[in-house]
Design an enzyme around this catalytic site. Structure first.
Site, short mmCIF file in Angstrom:
data_model
loop_
_atom_site.label_atom_id
_atom_site.label_comp_id
_atom_site.label_asym_id
_atom_site.label_seq_id
_atom_site.Cartn_x
_atom_site.Cartn_y
_atom_site.Cartn_z
N GLY A 55 10.28 13.07 1.39
CA GLY A 55 10.91 12.73 2.67
C GLY A 55 10.78 13.92 3.60
O GLY A 55 10.49 15.03 3.15
N CYS A 82 8.61 15.91 -4.59
CA CYS A 82 8.71 16.67 -3.35
C CYS A 82 10.17 16.75 -2.87
O CYS A 82 10.99 17.34 -3.55
CB CYS A 82 7.76 16.09 -2.30
SG CYS A 82 7.48 17.24 -0.95
N TYR A 83 10.51 16.11 -1.75
CA TYR A 83 11.91 16.16 -1.32
C TYR A 83 12.83 15.62 -2.43
O TYR A 83 13.93 16.16 -2.64
CB TYR A 83 12.10 15.36 -0.02
CG TYR A 83 13.54 15.29 0.43
CD1 TYR A 83 14.14 16.38 1.05
CD2 TYR A 83 14.31 14.15 0.21
CE1 TYR A 83 15.47 16.34 1.44
CE2 TYR A 83 15.64 14.09 0.60
CZ TYR A 83 16.21 15.18 1.21
OH TYR A 83 17.53 15.14 1.59
N HIS A 169 2.62 15.93 -5.10
CA HIS A 169 2.64 14.47 -5.05
C HIS A 169 1.67 13.87 -6.07
O HIS A 169 0.48 13.76 -5.80
CB HIS A 169 2.23 13.99 -3.65
CG HIS A 169 3.26 14.26 -2.61
ND1 HIS A 169 4.25 13.38 -2.29
CD2 HIS A 169 3.45 15.35 -1.82
CE1 HIS A 169 5.02 13.90 -1.35
NE2 HIS A 169 4.56 15.10 -1.05
N GLU A 171 1.31 10.87 -6.79
CA GLU A 171 0.90 9.51 -6.41
C GLU A 171 -0.33 9.45 -5.53
O GLU A 171 -0.97 8.42 -5.43
CB GLU A 171 2.08 8.78 -5.73
CG GLU A 171 2.42 9.26 -4.31
CD GLU A 171 3.31 10.50 -4.27
OE1 GLU A 171 3.36 11.24 -5.26
OE2 GLU A 171 3.96 10.72 -3.23
N SER A 223 -3.63 -21.00 6.89
CA SER A 223 -4.61 -20.49 7.85
C SER A 223 -5.97 -20.33 7.21
O SER A 223 -6.97 -20.15 7.91
CB SER A 223 -4.15 -19.14 8.40
OG SER A 223 -4.24 -18.16 7.36
N VAL A 226 -6.08 -15.07 2.96
CA VAL A 226 -5.79 -14.94 1.53
C VAL A 226 -4.30 -15.18 1.21
O VAL A 226 -3.97 -15.87 0.25
CB VAL A 226 -6.32 -13.60 0.95
CG1 VAL A 226 -5.84 -12.42 1.72
CG2 VAL A 226 -5.96 -13.45 -0.51
N ASP A 227 -3.40 -14.67 2.06
CA ASP A 227 -1.97 -14.81 1.74
C ASP A 227 -1.53 -16.27 1.75
O ASP A 227 -0.91 -16.75 0.79
CB ASP A 227 -1.10 -14.01 2.72
CG ASP A 227 -1.44 -12.54 2.72
OD1 ASP A 227 -2.11 -12.09 1.77
OD2 ASP A 227 -1.05 -11.83 3.67
N SER A 229 -3.34 -18.89 1.52
CA SER A 229 -4.06 -19.67 0.51
C SER A 229 -3.43 -19.51 -0.86
O SER A 229 -3.22 -20.48 -1.59
CB SER A 229 -5.53 -19.24 0.42
OG SER A 229 -6.18 -19.49 1.64
N LYS A 369 -1.16 -6.34 -1.33
CA LYS A 369 -2.35 -7.15 -1.00
C LYS A 369 -3.33 -7.26 -2.17
O LYS A 369 -3.83 -8.36 -2.47
CB LYS A 369 -3.07 -6.50 0.19
CG LYS A 369 -4.11 -7.38 0.82
CD LYS A 369 -3.45 -8.35 1.76
CE LYS A 369 -4.42 -9.21 2.51
NZ LYS A 369 -3.70 -10.03 3.49
#
Ligand code: XMP
Length: 513
Positions: A55, A82-83, A169, A171, A223, A226-227, A229, A369
Site C-alpha cells: 500500500g 511490502c506495506y 513483491h 507476486e 453480445s 467472451v463474458d 457467452s 478474465k
C-alpha cells in the site's frame, strides 16, 4: 466439503488483484477483501491463509490502514507483503523506519533458503522492491530470512505463530522466483492441497444456479463477447429453456459476426436455450445518420440498445432473473464486492431499468478474465469465441471516424477482415493485445490503372498491452503490412490508401473515437 480459501487483505496496493491471481494459479481459491472487513467475517470464511497487500502509506500516518492485533492470534498463517510486512512489524513491536535510500526495481536479495517460504529458491535471487519505509528491526520472536545491502529485513518469519513477511513483491513477474515463494506459502505453510480447478468451478456453479433458479425464468443479453457467452452457456447447462438470450445485431459488428453468434447459440447451435436475434441494423443506421461527434455516437448506440432490448423484454414479459457477465476485476474495482455491479458499457448498462425482473445473477463475478476463458473451454464453447479479442460495445461505430453509414460499415468490415486474416496467417494473432482496421474520414487522390481515384484511407492499428490502460504500437513485420495494404486497396471498393497507426497510449487511445 469447505472450499480452501486464501484471503488477500487489501491495504490499497496496486498489486492486490495480481496477488489473488497468483494464488489462484496454485489452484487455491482466493478472494480480495478490504482491510475494513471485520474479524468475524474473516473467521466465518475459515481461510487457510491471509495475505496483507502492499500500500502507498506509512505505518506512522494516523490515517494509514491497519488491522486489529487479534488477527495474529487466530493461528491462521499470514503473509505480509511490502506495506503489509511493515504493518506486521509495527503492530507486533518491530521497528519500521524511513530507509536511508529507497529501493526501487530489480534488487538482488540474499535469502535464507532453510526458511520454509524460500525452500527451493536460490540463495541470491532477484526480487522487485518498491519502498520508502523499511523494517529495521524484526519483532521479538521473528527471525530475519532475507536481506539486501540496504534493507536489513527484506523478509522475516515466525514459524511458531505462522507469520511471514517480505519487503519485496513476490507476486510480480520481476521477482524471478516469486511464484515458488507464494506456492510455498500456500501449500507448505497454509497446508492447501490446491483442488480449486475450473472443472469443479463449472460443475458447482451449474448445480448452484439450478438450485437458486428452480423453475424461474432467466433473461440474458448476449453480445457474443467472451463474458456474456460463458455466462449464457453456464445458465443454459443449468436451466436449459428457462433461459432466453437476446442478441442485438446493431449492424456495427465485424464481418460475419452476427451469423457466427447465431450459429453457436441459435436453433442450429449446440445449446439448449431460447435465442432471439434482433436485426436492428437499419434502426441504428437511421439514428446515426448525420451524426459526427464521437460522444454523441456512443450515446445514441447505447440508448438505442436499451430501447431495442426493452421492446424484446416486453414481448417476453416478467422474468425472475437477469444475467450479467460481471467479472472479478469489475467487482474489485467498484469497491470490493458490495452490490451488483452494472457494467458501464452499452451492452448491459441501463438494462436493469427496462427489464421486469426480481434479481440479478452474475455467475462470473468471482473469476478473472483468463479464468473466464478457461471456464469457456471447459464448457466446450468454440475457441474463436473464447479467445475473441476485446471488441467495444459501440462496435465499428467508434472505428468509423465521422458519420456512420452502411457503406462505410461495409468498407471497414471488409478491410478489417483482410487484416485479421493476414495477421492470423502470419501467426501473430495470439501475441497481439488488440488489432483492427478503422476507417479514417479522409479521402485522398490515388491512381488505379489509368484512372484517378478519390477514395478513403483505412488505418490499421495493432497494440501490445497487458492492461489496456497503456499500450505500445506493435512493430508488425513490413511484409505483413505490405500484403494487407495491397489486398485492401485491391479488394475493398472505396479505399485507395492504407496507413499504419504508430501512436502509443497515452497519448493516443486504442480505439479511434
Ligand atoms: P481505449 O480506446 O479507451 O480502449 O484506449 C481501451 C479498451 O477498451 C475498449 N473500449 C470499449 N469497450 N465499450 C467497451 O465495451 C466501449 O465503449 C469501449 N471503448 C473502448 C477498447 O476496445 C480497448 O480494448
Amino acid at each position: 466439503m469447505k472450499k480452501e480459501t486464501v484471503i488477500v487483505l487489501d491495504f490499497g496496493g496496486q498489486y492486490n488483484q495480481l496477488i489473488a491471481r497468483r494464488v489462484r494459479e496454485c489452484n487455491v481459491y482466493c478472494e480480495v477483501k478490504p482491510y475494513t472487513v471485520s474479524l468475524d467475517e474473516i473467521k466465518a470464511m475459515e481461510p487457510k491463509g491471509i495475505i496483507f497487500t502492499g500500500g502507498p502509506n506509512s505505518v506512522y500516518d494516523d490515517t494509514s490502514p491497519r488491522y486489529q492485533k487479534e488477527i495474529f492470534e487466530l493461528g491462521i498463517p499470514i503473509l505480509g507483503i511490502c506495506y503489509g510486512a511493515q504493518v506486521i512489524a509495527h503492530t507486533l513491536g518491530g521497528l519500521v523506519k524511513t530507509a536511508p535510500v529507497s529501493e526501487y526495481g530489480h534488487t538482488e536479495v540474499e535469502i535464507n533458503t532453510s526458511d520454509v517460504m524460500f525452500e527451493g529458491v536460490s540463495a541470491k535471487t532477484v526480487c522487485w522492491m518498491s519502498h520508502t519505509d523499511y523494517i529495521e528491526t524484526a519483532p521479538e520472536g521473528f527471525k530475519v530470512t532475507a536481506h539486501t545491502p540496504v534493507c536489513p529485513v527484506a523478509a522475516m518469519a515466525c514459524p511458531e505463530r505462522n507469520l511471514y513477511a517480505t519487503q519485496f513483491h513476490p507476486e510480480v513477474m520481476h521477482t524471478a522466483e516469486g511464484q515458488k515463494m507464494l506456492s510455498n506459502f500456500v501449500y507448505k505453510i497454509c497446508g492447501c492441497c490446491g483442488d480449486w480447478k475450473m472443472d469443479s468451478f463449472v460443475e458447482t456453479t451449474i448445480e448452484n444456479l439450478r438450485e437458486q433458479i428452480g423453475e424461474g425464468k432467466v433473461l440474458c443479453a448476449l453480445s457474443g463477447g467472451v463474458d456474456s457467452s460463458v455466462a449464457a452457456v453456464l445458465l443454459s447447462k443449468a436451466v436449459g429453456r428457462q433461459l432466453t438470450c437476446v442478441f442485438v445485431d446493431h449492424g456495427l459488428l465485424r464481418k460475419n459476426e452476427g451469423d457466427e453468434v447465431e450459429a453457436v447459440f441459435g436453433s442450429n447451435g449446440s445449446y439448449e436455450l431460447n435465442f432471439i436475434r434482433v436485426n436492428a441494423q437499419q434502426r441504428y443506421y437511421d439514428k446515426l445518420r448525420g451524426v459526427t461527434d464521437p460522444e454523441e455516437k456512443r450515446k445514441i448506440i447505447g440508448a438505442e440498445f436499451i430501447r431495442v432490448f426493452e421492446e424484446e423484454a416486453k414481448k417476453i414479459g416478467a422474468v425472475d432473473y437477469l444475467v450479467q457477465g460481471t467479472i472479478y476485476p469489475d467487482v474489485i474495482e467498484s469497491g470490493l464486492g458490495k452490490s451488483a455491479v452494472i457494467k458501464s458499457h452499452h451492452n448491459v448498462g441501463g438494462l436493469p431499468d427496462v427489464v421486469d425482473f426480481k434479481e440479478i445473477i452474475e455467475p462470473l463475478r468471482m473469476l478473472f478474465k483468463d479464468e473466464v476463458r478457461k471456464a469457456g473451454l471447459e464448457l466446450g464453447i468454440p475457441k474463436h469465441l473464447v479467445f475473441r479479442q476485446p471488441f467495444p460495445g459501440p462496435g465499428l461505430g467508434i472505428r468509423i471516424i465521422g458519420e456512420v453509414t452502411e457503406e462505410k460499415v461495409k468498407i471497414v468490415q471488409e478491410a478489417d477482415y483482410i487484416y485479421r486474416e493476414e495477421i492470423a496467417k502470419a501467426g501473430l494473432d495470439k501475441s497481439l493485445g488488440q488489432y483492427f482496421a478503422a476507417l479514417t474520414n479522409m479521402r485522398s487522390v490515388g491512381v488505379m490503372g489509368d484512372f484517378r481515384t478519390y477514395d478513403y484511407a483505412v488505418a490499421l492499428r495493432a497494440v501490445n498491452t497487458s492492461d489496456f490502460m497503456t499500450a505500445d504500437a506493435a512493430q508488425l513485420p513490413w511484409e505483413v503490412l505490405n500484403k494487407v495494404a495491397n489486398r485492401i486497396v485491391n479488394e475493398v471498393n472505396g479505399v485507395n490508401r492504407v496507413v499504419y497507426d504508430c501512436t502509443g497510449k497515452p497519448p493516443g487511445t486504442i480505439e479511434f473515437e
